[in-house]
Design a protein around this motif. Sequence first.
Motif, PDB file in Angstrom:
ATOM      1  N   LYS A   4       0.830  -1.210   0.000  1.00 39.90           N
ATOM      2  CA  LYS A   4       0.000   0.000   0.000  1.00 39.90           C
ATOM      3  C   LYS A   4       0.860   1.255   0.000  1.00 39.90           C
ATOM      4  O   LYS A   4       0.599   2.196  -0.751  1.00 39.90           O
ATOM      5  CB  LYS A   4      -0.942  -0.003   1.198  1.00 39.90           C
ATOM      6  CG  LYS A   4      -1.877   1.185   1.200  1.00 39.90           C
ATOM      7  CD  LYS A   4      -3.169   0.853   1.861  1.00 39.90           C
ATOM      8  CE  LYS A   4      -4.105   2.009   1.973  1.00 39.90           C
ATOM      9  NZ  LYS A   4      -4.295   2.818   0.826  1.00 39.90           N
ATOM     10  N   SER A   5       1.907   1.294   0.804  1.00 39.47           N
ATOM     11  CA  SER A   5       2.783   2.472   0.828  1.00 39.47           C
ATOM     12  C   SER A   5       3.584   2.585  -0.474  1.00 39.47           C
ATOM     13  O   SER A   5       3.862   3.685  -0.945  1.00 39.47           O
ATOM     14  CB  SER A   5       3.715   2.433   2.039  1.00 39.47           C
ATOM     15  OG  SER A   5       4.530   1.288   2.009  1.00 39.47           O
ATOM     16  N   ILE A   6       3.935   1.461  -1.067  1.00 40.02           N
ATOM     17  CA  ILE A   6       4.632   1.468  -2.357  1.00 40.02           C
ATOM     18  C   ILE A   6       3.704   2.041  -3.430  1.00 40.02           C
ATOM     19  O   ILE A   6       4.112   2.853  -4.250  1.00 40.02           O
ATOM     20  CB  ILE A   6       5.092   0.039  -2.733  1.00 40.02           C
ATOM     21  CG1 ILE A   6       6.167  -0.431  -1.766  1.00 40.02           C
ATOM     22  CG2 ILE A   6       5.591  -0.014  -4.162  1.00 40.02           C
ATOM     23  CD1 ILE A   6       6.475  -1.909  -1.849  1.00 40.02           C
ATOM     24  N   LEU A   7       2.434   1.620  -3.412  1.00 36.69           N
ATOM     25  CA  LEU A   7       1.454   2.129  -4.378  1.00 36.69           C
ATOM     26  C   LEU A   7       1.228   3.624  -4.214  1.00 36.69           C
ATOM     27  O   LEU A   7       1.065   4.339  -5.198  1.00 36.69           O
ATOM     28  CB  LEU A   7       0.126   1.401  -4.209  1.00 36.69           C
ATOM     29  CG  LEU A   7      -0.089   0.196  -5.082  1.00 36.69           C
ATOM     30  CD1 LEU A   7      -1.410  -0.462  -4.762  1.00 36.69           C
ATOM     31  CD2 LEU A   7       0.002   0.526  -6.534  1.00 36.69           C
ATOM     32  N   ASP A   8       1.211   4.099  -2.982  1.00 37.33           N
ATOM     33  CA  ASP A   8       1.049   5.529  -2.749  1.00 37.33           C
ATOM     34  C   ASP A   8       2.189   6.306  -3.388  1.00 37.33           C
ATOM     35  O   ASP A   8       1.991   7.409  -3.887  1.00 37.33           O
ATOM     36  CB  ASP A   8       0.987   5.834  -1.253  1.00 37.33           C
ATOM     37  CG  ASP A   8      -0.313   5.364  -0.622  1.00 37.33           C
ATOM     38  OD1 ASP A   8      -1.306   5.192  -1.355  1.00 37.33           O
ATOM     39  OD2 ASP A   8      -0.332   5.161   0.609  1.00 37.33           O
ATOM     40  N   LYS A   9       3.377   5.713  -3.386  1.00 41.35           N
ATOM     41  CA  LYS A   9       4.546   6.390  -3.933  1.00 41.35           C
ATOM     42  C   LYS A   9       4.629   6.281  -5.461  1.00 41.35           C
ATOM     43  O   LYS A   9       4.928   7.255  -6.143  1.00 41.35           O
ATOM     44  CB  LYS A   9       5.814   5.806  -3.303  1.00 41.35           C
ATOM     45  CG  LYS A   9       7.079   6.519  -3.686  1.00 41.35           C
ATOM     46  CD  LYS A   9       8.260   6.001  -2.898  1.00 41.35           C
ATOM     47  CE  LYS A   9       9.521   6.756  -3.285  1.00 41.35           C
ATOM     48  NZ  LYS A   9      10.686   6.278  -2.549  1.00 41.35           N
ATOM     49  N   TYR A  10       4.366   5.094  -6.014  1.00 38.79           N
ATOM     50  CA  TYR A  10       4.578   4.863  -7.445  1.00 38.79           C
ATOM     51  C   TYR A  10       3.294   4.810  -8.271  1.00 38.79           C
ATOM     52  O   TYR A  10       3.327   5.058  -9.475  1.00 38.79           O
ATOM     53  CB  TYR A  10       5.391   3.589  -7.672  1.00 38.79           C
ATOM     54  CG  TYR A  10       6.764   3.678  -7.077  1.00 38.79           C
ATOM     55  CD1 TYR A  10       7.740   4.467  -7.673  1.00 38.79           C
ATOM     56  CD2 TYR A  10       7.080   3.016  -5.907  1.00 38.79           C
ATOM     57  CE1 TYR A  10       8.998   4.575  -7.116  1.00 38.79           C
ATOM     58  CE2 TYR A  10       8.340   3.122  -5.345  1.00 38.79           C
ATOM     59  CZ  TYR A  10       9.292   3.898  -5.949  1.00 38.79           C
ATOM     60  OH  TYR A  10      10.530   4.016  -5.399  1.00 38.79           O
ATOM     61  N   GLY A  11       2.181   4.416  -7.699  1.00 39.75           N
ATOM     62  CA  GLY A  11       0.904   4.420  -8.410  1.00 39.75           C
ATOM     63  C   GLY A  11       0.630   3.227  -9.304  1.00 39.75           C
ATOM     64  O   GLY A  11      -0.490   2.772  -9.403  1.00 39.75           O
ATOM     65  N   LEU A  12       1.653   2.689  -9.947  1.00 38.77           N
ATOM     66  CA  LEU A  12       1.488   1.583 -10.886  1.00 38.77           C
ATOM     67  C   LEU A  12       2.693   0.667 -10.754  1.00 38.77           C
ATOM     68  O   LEU A  12       3.814   1.084 -11.039  1.00 38.77           O
ATOM     69  CB  LEU A  12       1.375   2.112 -12.320  1.00 38.77           C
ATOM     70  CG  LEU A  12       1.277   1.105 -13.451  1.00 38.77           C
ATOM     71  CD1 LEU A  12       0.001   0.294 -13.344  1.00 38.77           C
ATOM     72  CD2 LEU A  12       1.317   1.809 -14.790  1.00 38.77           C
ATOM     73  N   ILE A  13       2.469  -0.545 -10.282  1.00 36.10           N
ATOM     74  CA  ILE A  13       3.589  -1.475 -10.083  1.00 36.10           C
ATOM     75  C   ILE A  13       3.259  -2.847 -10.664  1.00 36.10           C
ATOM     76  O   ILE A  13       2.095  -3.203 -10.839  1.00 36.10           O
ATOM     77  CB  ILE A  13       3.969  -1.625  -8.590  1.00 36.10           C
ATOM     78  CG1 ILE A  13       2.814  -2.195  -7.762  1.00 36.10           C
ATOM     79  CG2 ILE A  13       4.460  -0.313  -8.017  1.00 36.10           C
ATOM     80  CD1 ILE A  13       3.186  -2.606  -6.367  1.00 36.10           C
ATOM     81  N   GLY A  14       4.312  -3.596 -10.940  1.00 37.55           N
ATOM     82  CA  GLY A  14       4.176  -4.967 -11.390  1.00 37.55           C
ATOM     83  C   GLY A  14       4.598  -5.901 -10.273  1.00 37.55           C
ATOM     84  O   GLY A  14       5.531  -5.599  -9.533  1.00 37.55           O
ATOM     85  N   VAL A  15       3.915  -7.018 -10.152  1.00 36.47           N
ATOM     86  CA  VAL A  15       4.222  -7.995  -9.111  1.00 36.47           C
ATOM     87  C   VAL A  15       4.350  -9.368  -9.750  1.00 36.47           C
ATOM     88  O   VAL A  15       3.453  -9.820 -10.459  1.00 36.47           O
ATOM     89  CB  VAL A  15       3.122  -8.020  -8.018  1.00 36.47           C
ATOM     90  CG1 VAL A  15       3.366  -9.138  -7.030  1.00 36.47           C
ATOM     91  CG2 VAL A  15       3.033  -6.675  -7.312  1.00 36.47           C
ATOM     92  N   LYS A 107      -5.676   6.506 -10.132  1.00 36.26           N
ATOM     93  CA  LYS A 107      -5.961   5.159  -9.639  1.00 36.26           C
ATOM     94  C   LYS A 107      -4.633   4.482  -9.320  1.00 36.26           C
ATOM     95  O   LYS A 107      -3.641   4.673 -10.013  1.00 36.26           O
ATOM     96  CB  LYS A 107      -6.695   4.335 -10.705  1.00 36.26           C
ATOM     97  CG  LYS A 107      -8.022   4.890 -11.134  1.00 36.26           C
ATOM     98  CD  LYS A 107      -9.092   4.576 -10.149  1.00 36.26           C
ATOM     99  CE  LYS A 107     -10.445   5.044 -10.683  1.00 36.26           C
ATOM    100  NZ  LYS A 107     -11.517   4.738  -9.767  1.00 36.26           N
ATOM    101  N   LYS A 108      -4.617   3.691  -8.279  1.00 34.27           N
ATOM    102  CA  LYS A 108      -3.437   2.914  -7.918  1.00 34.27           C
ATOM    103  C   LYS A 108      -3.643   1.508  -8.469  1.00 34.27           C
ATOM    104  O   LYS A 108      -4.668   0.894  -8.205  1.00 34.27           O
ATOM    105  CB  LYS A 108      -3.244   2.929  -6.418  1.00 34.27           C
ATOM    106  CG  LYS A 108      -2.880   4.321  -5.927  1.00 34.27           C
ATOM    107  CD  LYS A 108      -2.977   4.422  -4.440  1.00 34.27           C
ATOM    108  CE  LYS A 108      -2.613   5.778  -3.908  1.00 34.27           C
ATOM    109  NZ  LYS A 108      -3.084   6.913  -4.604  1.00 34.27           N
ATOM    110  N   ILE A 109      -2.661   1.030  -9.239  1.00 30.97           N
ATOM    111  CA  ILE A 109      -2.859  -0.213  -9.984  1.00 30.97           C
ATOM    112  C   ILE A 109      -1.725  -1.192  -9.699  1.00 30.97           C
ATOM    113  O   ILE A 109      -0.544  -0.837  -9.783  1.00 30.97           O
ATOM    114  CB  ILE A 109      -2.959   0.072 -11.496  1.00 30.97           C
ATOM    115  CG1 ILE A 109      -4.129   1.033 -11.751  1.00 30.97           C
ATOM    116  CG2 ILE A 109      -3.127  -1.218 -12.280  1.00 30.97           C
ATOM    117  CD1 ILE A 109      -4.182   1.611 -13.138  1.00 30.97           C
ATOM    118  N   VAL A 110      -2.114  -2.422  -9.374  1.00 33.89           N
ATOM    119  CA  VAL A 110      -1.171  -3.523  -9.193  1.00 33.89           C
ATOM    120  C   VAL A 110      -1.477  -4.552 -10.269  1.00 33.89           C
ATOM    121  O   VAL A 110      -2.613  -5.019 -10.380  1.00 33.89           O
ATOM    122  CB  VAL A 110      -1.318  -4.187  -7.806  1.00 33.89           C
ATOM    123  CG1 VAL A 110      -0.362  -5.350  -7.656  1.00 33.89           C
ATOM    124  CG2 VAL A 110      -1.123  -3.174  -6.690  1.00 33.89           C
TER     125      VAL A 110
END
Length: 187
Positions: A4-15, A107-110
């Motif tokens: 969640k904190s990573i998403l707040d910082k970057y907004g769009l991440i790959g996992v 939007k925050k996207i994983v």
Amino acid sequence: MELKSILDKYGLIGVISTFKSTLNMESTVRELNINNLSKALKMVVLTDDVIDKKLSDLTMSELWKVELASKLQKEMIIVGNMSISLNAKEIDYMQKLFLKLNNNYHKKIVVIDNSMEVFINFVKKVYVIKNKEIVYYTEDFFDKRLYDYTNMPKIVEFINYVNQDGKVLNNNTDIYELIKDIYRSAS
């Protein structure tokens, strides 16, 4: 660090991990209570003829798009298995849609997938999650340690092969930049 904190910082991440859908396969698309159903379906490139179909009767691609449509109104969108559910053209469209949702609508996207091909030219950070713990992360698609956890994309494999005896090509993940690089090094 929590996702969640990573998403707040970057907004769009790959996992890099596994993803399991939570949709009830016995319900119909209409029963999912999607806000502005027709608009949401249009946004994910589906027609209204899927509205009264059971989810179990949809193709993998249609099911993936319906699941995305059901999440469009949320602040955080978590999707997975793009590489096995969509074709290359659909993946390209969804990547552009996610970038627009992230940049224009915040939007925050994983995106969860086991294939690195999905993340190239799309996400800035890739996280590897095992047993709900982040075991590795990187911004570099040419990071050799990343490929201890997943398969190497063909473009990265090709550039590494060409550069094994000496740096000939730049580390590009864009095919058009790679072609330009090959042309420059040949002339």
